[in-house]
Design a protein around this motif. Sequence first.
Motif, mmCIF file in Angstrom:
data_model
loop_
_atom_site.group_PDB
_atom_site.id
_atom_site.type_symbol
_atom_site.label_atom_id
_atom_site.label_comp_id
_atom_site.label_asym_id
_atom_site.label_seq_id
_atom_site.Cartn_x
_atom_site.Cartn_y
_atom_site.Cartn_z
ATOM 1 N N PHE A 43 2.682 2.790 -10.332
ATOM 2 C CA PHE A 43 2.997 4.091 -10.935
ATOM 3 C C PHE A 43 4.347 4.604 -10.459
ATOM 4 O O PHE A 43 4.740 4.408 -9.306
ATOM 5 C CB PHE A 43 1.927 5.121 -10.565
ATOM 6 C CG PHE A 43 0.727 5.098 -11.487
ATOM 7 C CD1 PHE A 43 0.684 5.893 -12.616
ATOM 8 C CD2 PHE A 43 -0.353 4.274 -11.207
ATOM 9 C CE1 PHE A 43 -0.410 5.864 -13.461
ATOM 10 C CE2 PHE A 43 -1.449 4.235 -12.044
ATOM 11 C CZ PHE A 43 -1.489 5.037 -13.185
ATOM 12 N N VAL A 44 5.037 5.281 -11.372
ATOM 13 C CA VAL A 44 6.233 6.045 -11.036
ATOM 14 C C VAL A 44 5.819 7.503 -11.027
ATOM 15 O O VAL A 44 5.308 8.015 -12.027
ATOM 16 C CB VAL A 44 7.366 5.813 -12.051
ATOM 17 C CG1 VAL A 44 8.540 6.744 -11.761
ATOM 18 C CG2 VAL A 44 7.821 4.355 -12.022
ATOM 19 N N GLY A 45 6.020 8.177 -9.882
ATOM 20 C CA GLY A 45 5.607 9.572 -9.752
ATOM 21 C C GLY A 45 4.318 9.713 -8.969
ATOM 22 O O GLY A 45 3.689 8.729 -8.578
ATOM 23 N N PHE A 46 3.933 10.975 -8.729
ATOM 24 C CA PHE A 46 2.707 11.281 -8.012
ATOM 25 C C PHE A 46 1.947 12.371 -8.756
ATOM 26 O O PHE A 46 2.487 13.041 -9.636
ATOM 27 C CB PHE A 46 3.019 11.754 -6.585
ATOM 28 C CG PHE A 46 3.675 10.714 -5.734
ATOM 29 C CD1 PHE A 46 2.940 9.671 -5.202
ATOM 30 C CD2 PHE A 46 5.033 10.771 -5.465
ATOM 31 C CE1 PHE A 46 3.544 8.696 -4.414
ATOM 32 C CE2 PHE A 46 5.655 9.816 -4.674
ATOM 33 C CZ PHE A 46 4.891 8.773 -4.154
ATOM 34 N N GLY A 47 0.694 12.569 -8.368
ATOM 35 C CA GLY A 47 -0.113 13.621 -8.987
ATOM 36 C C GLY A 47 -0.928 13.111 -10.162
ATOM 37 O O GLY A 47 -1.384 11.968 -10.188
ATOM 38 N N LEU A 64 2.747 12.920 -13.017
ATOM 39 C CA LEU A 64 3.351 14.205 -13.355
ATOM 40 C C LEU A 64 4.574 14.536 -12.496
ATOM 41 O O LEU A 64 5.573 15.035 -13.001
ATOM 42 C CB LEU A 64 2.303 15.319 -13.219
ATOM 43 C CG LEU A 64 2.741 16.725 -13.635
ATOM 44 C CD1 LEU A 64 3.101 16.745 -15.115
ATOM 45 C CD2 LEU A 64 1.633 17.729 -13.344
ATOM 46 N N VAL A 65 4.504 14.293 -11.196
ATOM 47 C CA VAL A 65 5.587 14.700 -10.287
ATOM 48 C C VAL A 65 6.502 13.507 -10.028
ATOM 49 O O VAL A 65 6.129 12.568 -9.316
ATOM 50 C CB VAL A 65 5.008 15.219 -8.947
ATOM 51 C CG1 VAL A 65 6.132 15.726 -8.049
ATOM 52 C CG2 VAL A 65 3.986 16.317 -9.203
ATOM 53 N N PRO A 66 7.719 13.510 -10.599
ATOM 54 C CA PRO A 66 8.608 12.333 -10.507
ATOM 55 C C PRO A 66 9.394 12.281 -9.200
ATOM 56 O O PRO A 66 10.617 12.232 -9.200
ATOM 57 C CB PRO A 66 9.535 12.535 -11.709
ATOM 58 C CG PRO A 66 9.648 14.023 -11.815
ATOM 59 C CD PRO A 66 8.313 14.594 -11.395
ATOM 60 N N LEU A 67 8.707 12.319 -8.062
ATOM 61 C CA LEU A 67 9.382 12.333 -6.771
ATOM 62 C C LEU A 67 9.126 11.058 -5.973
ATOM 63 O O LEU A 67 9.083 11.061 -4.755
ATOM 64 C CB LEU A 67 8.924 13.554 -5.948
ATOM 65 C CG LEU A 67 9.297 14.914 -6.529
ATOM 66 C CD1 LEU A 67 8.778 16.035 -5.650
ATOM 67 C CD2 LEU A 67 10.803 15.040 -6.706
ATOM 68 N N GLY A 68 8.924 9.970 -6.661
ATOM 69 C CA GLY A 68 8.674 8.703 -5.980
ATOM 70 C C GLY A 68 7.831 7.794 -6.835
ATOM 71 O O GLY A 68 7.792 7.922 -8.057
ATOM 72 N N GLY A 69 7.133 6.896 -6.194
ATOM 73 C CA GLY A 69 6.265 5.968 -6.904
ATOM 74 C C GLY A 69 5.449 5.182 -5.902
ATOM 75 O O GLY A 69 5.627 5.318 -4.689
ATOM 76 N N PHE A 70 4.536 4.370 -6.398
ATOM 77 C CA PHE A 70 3.727 3.571 -5.482
ATOM 78 C C PHE A 70 3.128 2.372 -6.196
ATOM 79 O O PHE A 70 2.964 2.357 -7.407
ATOM 80 C CB PHE A 70 2.597 4.414 -4.859
ATOM 81 C CG PHE A 70 1.546 4.858 -5.845
ATOM 82 C CD1 PHE A 70 0.394 4.106 -6.055
ATOM 83 C CD2 PHE A 70 1.702 6.027 -6.574
ATOM 84 C CE1 PHE A 70 -0.576 4.509 -6.960
ATOM 85 C CE2 PHE A 70 0.748 6.440 -7.479
ATOM 86 C CZ PHE A 70 -0.403 5.680 -7.675
ATOM 87 N N VAL A 71 2.828 1.354 -5.389
ATOM 88 C CA VAL A 71 2.090 0.178 -5.840
ATOM 89 C C VAL A 71 0.868 0.060 -4.950
ATOM 90 O O VAL A 71 0.981 0.122 -3.718
ATOM 91 C CB VAL A 71 2.953 -1.101 -5.728
ATOM 92 C CG1 VAL A 71 2.107 -2.341 -5.949
ATOM 93 C CG2 VAL A 71 4.078 -1.070 -6.738
ATOM 94 N N LYS A 72 -0.297 -0.067 -5.543
ATOM 95 C CA LYS A 72 -1.530 -0.187 -4.784
ATOM 96 C C LYS A 72 -1.797 -1.650 -4.458
ATOM 97 O O LYS A 72 -2.189 -2.438 -5.321
ATOM 98 C CB LYS A 72 -2.700 0.396 -5.579
ATOM 99 C CG LYS A 72 -4.073 0.213 -4.930
ATOM 100 C CD LYS A 72 -4.157 0.874 -3.568
ATOM 101 C CE LYS A 72 -5.563 0.741 -2.980
ATOM 102 N NZ LYS A 72 -5.624 1.266 -1.608
ATOM 103 N N LEU A 73 -1.531 -2.025 -3.202
ATOM 104 C CA LEU A 73 -1.811 -3.373 -2.713
ATOM 105 C C LEU A 73 -3.155 -3.321 -1.998
ATOM 106 O O LEU A 73 -3.286 -2.644 -0.972
ATOM 107 C CB LEU A 73 -0.720 -3.842 -1.750
ATOM 108 C CG LEU A 73 0.733 -3.740 -2.250
ATOM 109 C CD1 LEU A 73 1.694 -4.158 -1.148
ATOM 110 C CD2 LEU A 73 0.923 -4.581 -3.491
#
Length: 432
Positions: A43-47, A64-73
Amino acid sequence: MTAVIYALGVVVFLLGVALSIALHEMGHMWPAKKFGVKVTQFFVGFGRTVWSFRRGETEYGLKLVPLGGFVKLVGMLPPERDDDPSHARTSNTGLFTQLASDARQLEYETVTTADTDRLFYRKPWWQKVIVMAGGPTVNLIIATVLFSISFMGFGVATPTTTVGQVADCAITDAEAGRACTDADPPTPAKQAGLQAGDVITSFDGEPITSWDQLTRLIRANGDETATISFERDGSEQTVDVTTSVLARAALDDPERVENVGFLGVTPTSVIERQGPLFVVEEMGRMIGQTAEAIVHLPARMVEVVKAVFGAEREQDSPISIVGASRVAGELVTVDQPTLAEGTQRIITLLAGLNLFLWLFNLIPLLPLDGGHIAGALWEALRRGWARLRGRPDPGYVDVAKMLPIAYAVGSVLMLMGVVLIFADIVNPVSLS
């Protein structure tokens, strides 16, 4: 029209940031999948999820909140007993122990026995390093590509040996910008009769090949007399000049002031495309400056807090994504740049941002990538040392034990982000 161009600059910059975030996370996900790690989210963003789709076992989307991103490993945290991934304590005493236990339970809610060999913590240490370093490495690659486009494609303003302007009076850098008064001494260049358009060919007998060379010779001359040769209207002329001594910023450290020889001329500049060596040298210089800025970030945040309450905001103050967006808008409007100039400014801003993200993410603290890299390297060192001494394998590094530090660092980063965003709203950095 200016407002439209401003908004366009902001939009282009934000799209560049979103793409940089996505590529950063791709830098984690691609090697993770190659090494067989189970990846369930990208995902790009949080929330709250705004849009997503699923391909295979991975869900891709925007939040919704475009202040980062994450990959679920899956399997970032090892279970309390390595031989049973589904096992975790159901009762604990102590806040930190409970935090670790809750995180483990959440981590293994969807893990089945078939996933055992695909858990991240079970991978060799060097694979963990590659996966966690993949994101920051992508930021470095982006920065290198963008700086190369800027310096090699568009070019850099390069001073020539032609005089562009002759100052009327000698004033220090601290007073730069004010009008001359009768009390100000005339500059040596003014007294010697130098004019705009003169091409400096030698200084006290030394042939001049660059403006940087001339600058250093003038500074080293102190208050001595030197002979300057120059071309004017096709003819060679010479003049004796006694340079004065003036307090100026040091060439190698703009924060330091030193008394040096002063002539009172500025050069004309031309846009010249640079080569790969210039890109490497310039990036090396900027890496040093960025590292220094990160080291002094806590102290600079004090200045930001003061700015929130009305103190003057420095142009080199730390800024949030909000402040960077405003700067992007100004970059494409201030001084009415051409399309090429505006484009180059946005490219350079994005390059600088990616360079910062590369270095910042390598800080060896959780939850930053550098914290996970440090954990993997510690695991390699600990297991290797045990083998050398003939001791039993100490097993995997339990990242869950570092969660209190991760939560503390994460809270500090969130607080800093809120303060920066607020400061960028009430007292923003301005280029004008």
